[in-house]
Design a protein around this motif. Structure first.
Motif, PDB file in Angstrom:
ATOM      1  N   TYR A  70       0.855  -1.184   0.000  1.00 33.28           N
ATOM      2  CA  TYR A  70       0.000   0.000   0.000  1.00 33.28           C
ATOM      3  C   TYR A  70       0.892   1.235   0.000  1.00 33.28           C
ATOM      4  CZ  TYR A  70      -3.600  -3.327   1.397  1.00 33.28           C
ATOM      5  OH  TYR A  70      -4.453  -4.395   1.447  1.00 33.28           O
ATOM      6  N   LEU A  71       0.808   2.029  -1.075  1.00 32.06           N
ATOM      7  CA  LEU A  71       1.559   3.276  -1.198  1.00 32.06           C
ATOM      8  C   LEU A  71       0.579   4.426  -0.995  1.00 32.06           C
ATOM      9  CD1 LEU A  71       3.642   2.423  -4.391  1.00 32.06           C
ATOM     10  CD2 LEU A  71       4.455   2.462  -2.029  1.00 32.06           C
ATOM     11  N   GLU A  72       0.711   5.150   0.121  1.00 31.50           N
ATOM     12  CA  GLU A  72      -0.237   6.207   0.464  1.00 31.50           C
ATOM     13  C   GLU A  72      -0.328   7.252  -0.645  1.00 31.50           C
ATOM     14  OE1 GLU A  72       0.139   9.524   3.667  1.00 31.50           O
ATOM     15  OE2 GLU A  72      -0.827   7.775   4.601  1.00 31.50           O
ATOM     16  N   GLY A  73      -1.550   7.531  -1.075  1.00 30.14           N
ATOM     17  CA  GLY A  73      -1.779   8.550  -2.085  1.00 30.14           C
ATOM     18  C   GLY A  73      -1.386   8.142  -3.492  1.00 30.14           C
ATOM     19  N   VAL A  74      -0.932   6.900  -3.667  1.00 31.31           N
ATOM     20  CA  VAL A  74      -0.481   6.458  -4.989  1.00 31.31           C
ATOM     21  C   VAL A  74      -1.350   5.293  -5.454  1.00 31.31           C
ATOM     22  CG1 VAL A  74       1.479   5.655  -6.371  1.00 31.31           C
ATOM     23  CG2 VAL A  74       1.874   7.227  -4.473  1.00 31.31           C
ATOM     24  N   GLU A  75      -1.135   4.094  -4.891  1.00 32.50           N
ATOM     25  CA  GLU A  75      -1.913   2.925  -5.284  1.00 32.50           C
ATOM     26  C   GLU A  75      -1.609   1.752  -4.368  1.00 32.50           C
ATOM     27  OE1 GLU A  75      -0.753   0.900  -9.011  1.00 32.50           O
ATOM     28  OE2 GLU A  75       0.925   2.296  -9.088  1.00 32.50           O
ATOM     29  N   SER A  76      -2.364   0.673  -4.577  1.00 27.80           N
ATOM     30  CA  SER A  76      -2.116  -0.598  -3.910  1.00 27.80           C
ATOM     31  C   SER A  76      -1.626  -1.563  -4.977  1.00 27.80           C
ATOM     32  CB  SER A  76      -3.406  -1.143  -3.284  1.00 27.80           C
ATOM     33  OG  SER A  76      -3.904  -0.231  -2.331  1.00 27.80           O
ATOM     34  N   ILE A  77      -0.567  -2.302  -4.674  1.00 33.73           N
ATOM     35  CA  ILE A  77       0.052  -3.171  -5.664  1.00 33.73           C
ATOM     36  C   ILE A  77       0.132  -4.589  -5.106  1.00 33.73           C
ATOM     37  CG2 ILE A  77       2.116  -3.591  -7.055  1.00 33.73           C
ATOM     38  CD1 ILE A  77       2.763  -0.545  -6.543  1.00 33.73           C
ATOM     39  N   GLU A  78      -0.520  -5.537  -5.778  1.00 34.67           N
ATOM     40  CA  GLU A  78      -0.398  -6.933  -5.396  1.00 34.67           C
ATOM     41  C   GLU A  78       0.949  -7.455  -5.879  1.00 34.67           C
ATOM     42  OE1 GLU A  78      -3.716  -9.262  -6.718  1.00 34.67           O
ATOM     43  OE2 GLU A  78      -5.163  -7.987  -5.675  1.00 34.67           O
ATOM     44  N   PHE A  79       1.560  -8.341  -5.082  1.00 31.59           N
ATOM     45  CA  PHE A  79       2.850  -8.917  -5.475  1.00 31.59           C
ATOM     46  C   PHE A  79       2.937 -10.369  -5.047  1.00 31.59           C
ATOM     47  CE2 PHE A  79       3.548  -7.103  -1.252  1.00 31.59           C
ATOM     48  CZ  PHE A  79       4.151  -8.153  -0.589  1.00 31.59           C
ATOM     49  N   SER A  80       3.869 -11.079  -5.663  1.00 24.45           N
ATOM     50  CA  SER A  80       4.113 -12.474  -5.295  1.00 24.45           C
ATOM     51  C   SER A  80       5.577 -12.816  -5.551  1.00 24.45           C
ATOM     52  CB  SER A  80       3.185 -13.411  -6.068  1.00 24.45           C
ATOM     53  OG  SER A  80       3.380 -13.272  -7.451  1.00 24.45           O
ATOM     54  N   ALA A  81       5.963 -14.016  -5.154  1.00 24.71           N
ATOM     55  CA  ALA A  81       7.351 -14.464  -5.281  1.00 24.71           C
ATOM     56  C   ALA A  81       7.849 -14.275  -6.713  1.00 24.71           C
ATOM     57  CB  ALA A  81       7.465 -15.928  -4.868  1.00 24.71           C
ATOM     58  N   GLN A 117      17.510   5.978  13.047  1.00 25.56           N
ATOM     59  CA  GLN A 117      16.168   6.422  13.441  1.00 25.56           C
ATOM     60  C   GLN A 117      15.541   7.310  12.370  1.00 25.56           C
ATOM     61  OE1 GLN A 117      18.933   6.657  15.419  1.00 25.56           O
ATOM     62  NE2 GLN A 117      18.431   4.915  16.709  1.00 25.56           N
ATOM     63  N   ALA A 118      16.341   8.139  11.718  1.00 29.62           N
ATOM     64  CA  ALA A 118      15.826   9.025  10.668  1.00 29.62           C
ATOM     65  C   ALA A 118      15.529   8.248   9.382  1.00 29.62           C
ATOM     66  CB  ALA A 118      16.826  10.137  10.376  1.00 29.62           C
ATOM     67  N   GLY A 119      16.133   7.101   9.219  1.00 30.63           N
ATOM     68  CA  GLY A 119      15.966   6.325   7.997  1.00 30.63           C
ATOM     69  C   GLY A 119      14.642   5.596   7.900  1.00 30.63           C
ATOM     70  N   HIS A 120      14.013   5.344   9.025  1.00 28.63           N
ATOM     71  CA  HIS A 120      12.752   4.602   9.061  1.00 28.63           C
ATOM     72  C   HIS A 120      11.863   5.254  10.115  1.00 28.63           C
ATOM     73  CE1 HIS A 120      10.347   0.770   8.896  1.00 28.63           C
ATOM     74  NE2 HIS A 120       9.869   1.342   9.985  1.00 28.63           N
ATOM     75  N   ARG A 121      10.840   5.952   9.668  1.00 27.27           N
ATOM     76  CA  ARG A 121       9.945   6.666  10.593  1.00 27.27           C
ATOM     77  C   ARG A 121       8.583   5.988  10.607  1.00 27.27           C
ATOM     78  NH1 ARG A 121       6.774  11.310   9.620  1.00 27.27           N
ATOM     79  NH2 ARG A 121       7.837  11.599   7.630  1.00 27.27           N
ATOM     80  N   ASN A 122       8.212   5.401  11.767  1.00 25.50           N
ATOM     81  CA  ASN A 122       6.904   4.782  11.904  1.00 25.50           C
ATOM     82  C   ASN A 122       5.824   5.856  11.869  1.00 25.50           C
ATOM     83  OD1 ASN A 122       7.725   2.096  12.080  1.00 25.50           O
ATOM     84  ND2 ASN A 122       8.083   2.241  14.274  1.00 25.50           N
ATOM     85  N   MET A 123       4.698   5.544  11.204  1.00 22.94           N
ATOM     86  CA  MET A 123       3.591   6.474  11.066  1.00 22.94           C
ATOM     87  C   MET A 123       2.479   6.152  12.068  1.00 22.94           C
ATOM     88  SD  MET A 123       4.695   8.299   8.492  1.00 22.94           S
ATOM     89  CE  MET A 123       3.260   9.193   7.952  1.00 22.94           C
ATOM     90  N   GLY A 124       2.628   5.083  12.796  1.00 29.73           N
ATOM     91  CA  GLY A 124       1.615   4.693  13.785  1.00 29.73           C
ATOM     92  C   GLY A 124       0.521   3.836  13.184  1.00 29.73           C
ATOM     93  N   GLY A 125      -0.024   2.975  13.991  1.00 27.91           N
ATOM     94  CA  GLY A 125      -1.143   2.137  13.574  1.00 27.91           C
ATOM     95  C   GLY A 125      -0.715   0.993  12.673  1.00 27.91           C
ATOM     96  N   ASN A 126      -1.641   0.059  12.481  1.00 24.61           N
ATOM     97  CA  ASN A 126      -1.402  -1.096  11.640  1.00 24.61           C
ATOM     98  C   ASN A 126      -2.125  -1.010  10.318  1.00 24.61           C
ATOM     99  OD1 ASN A 126       0.308  -2.592  13.334  1.00 24.61           O
ATOM    100  ND2 ASN A 126      -1.418  -3.265  14.556  1.00 24.61           N
ATOM    101  N   GLY A 127      -2.888   0.070  10.118  1.00 25.51           N
ATOM    102  CA  GLY A 127      -3.718   0.179   8.923  1.00 25.51           C
ATOM    103  C   GLY A 127      -2.921   0.363   7.663  1.00 25.51           C
ATOM    104  N   HIS A 128      -3.635   0.315   6.565  1.00 24.97           N
ATOM    105  CA  HIS A 128      -3.012   0.477   5.257  1.00 24.97           C
ATOM    106  C   HIS A 128      -2.595   1.918   5.056  1.00 24.97           C
ATOM    107  CE1 HIS A 128      -4.459  -3.473   4.806  1.00 24.97           C
ATOM    108  NE2 HIS A 128      -5.711  -3.145   4.625  1.00 24.97           N
ATOM    109  N   ALA A 129      -1.552   2.090   4.263  1.00 27.32           N
ATOM    110  CA  ALA A 129      -1.039   3.431   3.987  1.00 27.32           C
ATOM    111  C   ALA A 129      -2.056   4.235   3.210  1.00 27.32           C
ATOM    112  CB  ALA A 129       0.251   3.320   3.190  1.00 27.32           C
TER     113      ALA A 129
END
Length: 129
Positions: A70-81, A117-129
């Motif tokens: 889930y890319l916030e404001g962009v789209e949702s992309i299904e993926f597989s191996a 810490q600056a490289g990965h910033r949690n946005m909170g919650g478990n929901g989709h972007a």
């Protein structure tokens, strides 16, 4: 002496984001100066918490499983191996395991942020972007 090789099991897993992340190549492990690289697993029915990389792009190659990026404001992309995906710099995102087996990926992020810490910033919650 500089280290050039790291075994996956040598690295303590990070488990606070959803799933298990092992950062194998980093300034801490091999004196990397431009990127980080590692592996991540996401159990069935689990979602990686929404987060953002403010300093670099993230890409990952799917070794096993299937899910949705889930890319916030962009789209949702299904993926597989067998597929690779990229997350643009500064785009909040999350990953959901929608399959019947764990997801396993190899990921990389570049360029490096000034601190881990600056490289990965949690946005909170478990929901989709």
């Amino acid at each position: 002496m500089r280290k050039y090789k790291v075994a996956e099991m040598e690295v303590k897993p990070l488990v606070d984001k959803g799933g298990e992340v092992r950062v194998m190549m980093s300034p801490k492990t091999v004196d990397a100066t431009q990127l980080i690289m590692g592996t991540a697993t996401v159990p069935v029915g689990t979602t990686v918490k929404k987060h953002v990389h403010d300093y670099g792009e993230e890409c990952f190659y799917v070794l096993q499983g299937k899910g949705v990026l889930y890319l916030e404001g962009v789209e949702s992309i299904e993926f597989s191996a067998g597929e690779a995906l990229i997350v643009p710099k500064g785009v909040p995102h999350s990953i959901e395991n929608t399959g019947d087996e764990q997801i396993k990926v190899v990921f990389a992020t570049a360029p490096l942020a000034p601190t881990a810490q600056a490289g990965h910033r949690n946005m909170g919650g478990n929901g989709h972007a």
